[in-house]
Design a protein around this motif. Structure first.
Motif, short mmCIF file in Angstrom:
data_model
loop_
_atom_site.label_atom_id
_atom_site.label_comp_id
_atom_site.label_asym_id
_atom_site.label_seq_id
_atom_site.Cartn_x
_atom_site.Cartn_y
_atom_site.Cartn_z
N SER A 161 -5.34 7.74 0.62
CA SER A 161 -6.08 7.64 -0.61
C SER A 161 -6.79 6.15 -0.65
N ARG A 162 -6.50 5.21 0.47
CA ARG A 162 -7.11 4.20 0.22
C ARG A 162 -7.19 3.18 1.64
N PRO A 163 -8.00 2.53 2.07
CA PRO A 163 -7.72 1.98 3.51
C PRO A 163 -6.50 0.94 3.49
N TYR A 172 1.44 5.51 -0.13
CA TYR A 172 0.67 6.90 0.15
C TYR A 172 1.76 7.79 -0.07
N ARG A 194 0.95 -1.15 -0.06
CA ARG A 194 -0.02 -0.05 -0.07
C ARG A 194 0.83 1.27 -0.12
N GLY A 232 -6.09 -1.82 5.08
CA GLY A 232 -6.41 -2.99 4.75
C GLY A 232 -5.87 -4.08 5.49
N ASP A 254 -3.06 -8.62 4.83
CA ASP A 254 -4.63 -8.29 4.59
C ASP A 254 -5.30 -9.58 4.88
N ARG A 277 -11.46 10.57 7.53
CA ARG A 277 -11.61 9.90 6.44
C ARG A 277 -10.48 10.19 5.28
N ARG A 278 -9.78 11.15 5.20
CA ARG A 278 -8.67 11.63 4.24
C ARG A 278 -7.45 11.44 4.79
N ASP A 296 -0.97 1.90 -14.06
CA ASP A 296 -2.56 1.89 -13.85
C ASP A 296 -3.07 0.99 -15.06
#
Length: 437
Positions: free
Chosen positions: A138-140, A7, A5, A142, A165, A120-121, A273
């Motif tokens: 930007s994403r949990p 960030y 992950r 996890g 995870d 949340r952010r 991506d």
């Protein structure tokens, strides 16, 4: 299952300077330890991780600047060097140069990198020598973080967590009977044996049975600028011209290089991506994915200074190298192996020889270079079958993969993947990927 992950960190000015110094110390430790290992090897001796760690602790008394970096980050640098030397050999491990190395360092102990969610952010992480640092959630996350790698990409710093995870690789794929061959090219990034074309914009289906050869001039078109928009391509060209006029070592040249890095950073992210989306589609729909065994590094080596013909066709080879790297062949393979861990897909690699010259018709199989009329048209000289050349090559790749024997499981380790086969280049990518540096 371990996964990564990544960030974006929000360093202040002082923390940025500290990160640069720590990364520089880790680079110096890597290069010094590598030189020491090579010196020992020249004397037919050996020095390992434990002894180098002991000497590092003693060196801190004479070189106080070593104490600027966290001890665990320096020890992890030596541990990574030890793993690289064992895997590749001491003489093949590369130096970390200041100009060609992306500053990074790793914290391997979970207890020393607690993570707290702010809202949340935003979230924050405690890093030794830095304190609490915010990052964009930007994403949990996890799962529980096992390690953290701090790295700089352009003007920004990022943190990549290696996360447990809680998921596991399925015993079998949801569609265990499905198989596909994938042909990678410089015009279209990936083409499947089912007639699906994956390129940077979208994936399209081609009616293979009703294929019509393209009009003259479209089959041999040169690859486009890849992941650059028209405006970005024009700006990149202007920056390259400005770079050619700038004096080496000047501040103006450094500014132009940074601007070029911003443009190419967008290209890298778009390519990653695309590879992730294509890999998701393929691993979701197919239990058995067959690729060509391509040596991308060797294929993209420079033609200048070669033993066979030094300096011959350097410009042509340079253009081909850019086209191959632009399509991200190796990145797609890495993404497929990472995604296959969650679906149970099997990734096979087969020899690439003659796949573009072989007729894929079951009753034919003729190998003839003349059958490849152009980049996009394959017309068999024996049976007369007409098909898109990339689709035909993908079918040949699939046939080669299935000829090795039936796949017995959606899981398993490397080797022993097929009935009656002692070893294989198969992989389900069950190993945990390292967090991106």
């Amino acid at each position: 299952m371990l996964t990564g992950r990544r960030y974006r960190l929000e360093f202040d000015a002082g923390q940025r300077l500290s990160a640069e110094r720590i990364a520089a110390v880790c680079r110096s430790v890597w290069n010094t330890a590598l030189e020491q290992r090579r010196a020992y090897r020249r004397r037919s001796a050996f020095i390992g991780y434990a002894e180098q760690c002991r000497q590092l602790a003693e060196a801190k008394k004479d070189f106080p600047w070593l104490a600027e970096a966290p001890a665990q980050a320096l020890q992890q640098t030596l541990k990574d060097l030890d793993a690289a030397c064992r895997r590749h050999g001491t003489c093949k491990v590369r130096w970390k140069t200041r100009t060609r190395w992306r500053p990074s360092f790793r914290f391997p102990t979970p207890k020393q990198i607690p993570v707290q969610t702010i809202n949340r952010r935003w979230a924050r992480v405690f890093l030794p020598k830095f304190g609490w640092v915010r990052f964009r959630l930007s994403r949990p996350l996890g799962g529980a973080a096992r390690s953290a790698t701090v790295s700089r990409d352009g003007a920004h710093w990022f943190i990549a967590f290696l996360v447990e995870d809680g998921q596991s690789t399925p015993d079998a794929h949801a569609r265990p009977e499905t198989a596909v061959g994938v042909d990678r090219g410089v015009v279209t990034a990936a083409v499947t044996s089912d007639g699906e074309f994956f390129d940077r914009r979208h994936a399209t289906a081609c009616g293979v049975s009703s294929f019509e050869p393209p009009e003259t001039g479209t089959a041999d078109r040169a690859p486009d600028r890849g992941y650059l928009s028209p405006g970005e391509a024009e700006r990149y060209l202007r920056l390259q011209r400005r770079l050619a006029r700038a004096r080496k070592g000047s501040a103006r040249r450094r500014r132009v290089v940074r601007a070029l890095g911003v443009v190419m950073g967008r290209v890298r992210r778009r390519r990653a991506d695309f590879n992730a989306q294509a890999a998701h589609r393929l691993t979701r729909d197919y239990a058995h994915i067959v690729l060509e065994d391509l040596n991308v590094r060797g294929m993209t080596a420079s033609a200048s200074g070669t033993a066979a013909a030094p300096g011959a066709r350097v410009a042509q080879k340079s253009g081909l190298n850019r086209a191959i790297l632009d399509k991200g062949w190796y990145g797609l393979e890495v993404a497929l192996r990472a995604k296959a861990r969650y679906t149970g897909s099997v990734i096979d690699k087969v020899p690439a020889a003659y796949t573009s010259q072989t007729c894929s018709a079951p009753a034919c199989g003729r190998v003839d270079a003349k059958s490849r009329e152009s980049q996009a048209v394959f017309r068999c000289t024996a049976c007369g079958q007409v098909e898109h050349a990339d689709v035909n090559a993908a079918k040949c790749i699939k046939i080669k993969g299935q000829a090795a024997g039936p796949v017995v499981s959606g899981r398993g380790d490397l080797g022993g993947a097929r009935v009656g086969e002692a070893s294989s280049t198969r992989s389900t990518a069950r190993g945990a990927p390292r967090a991106a540096a």
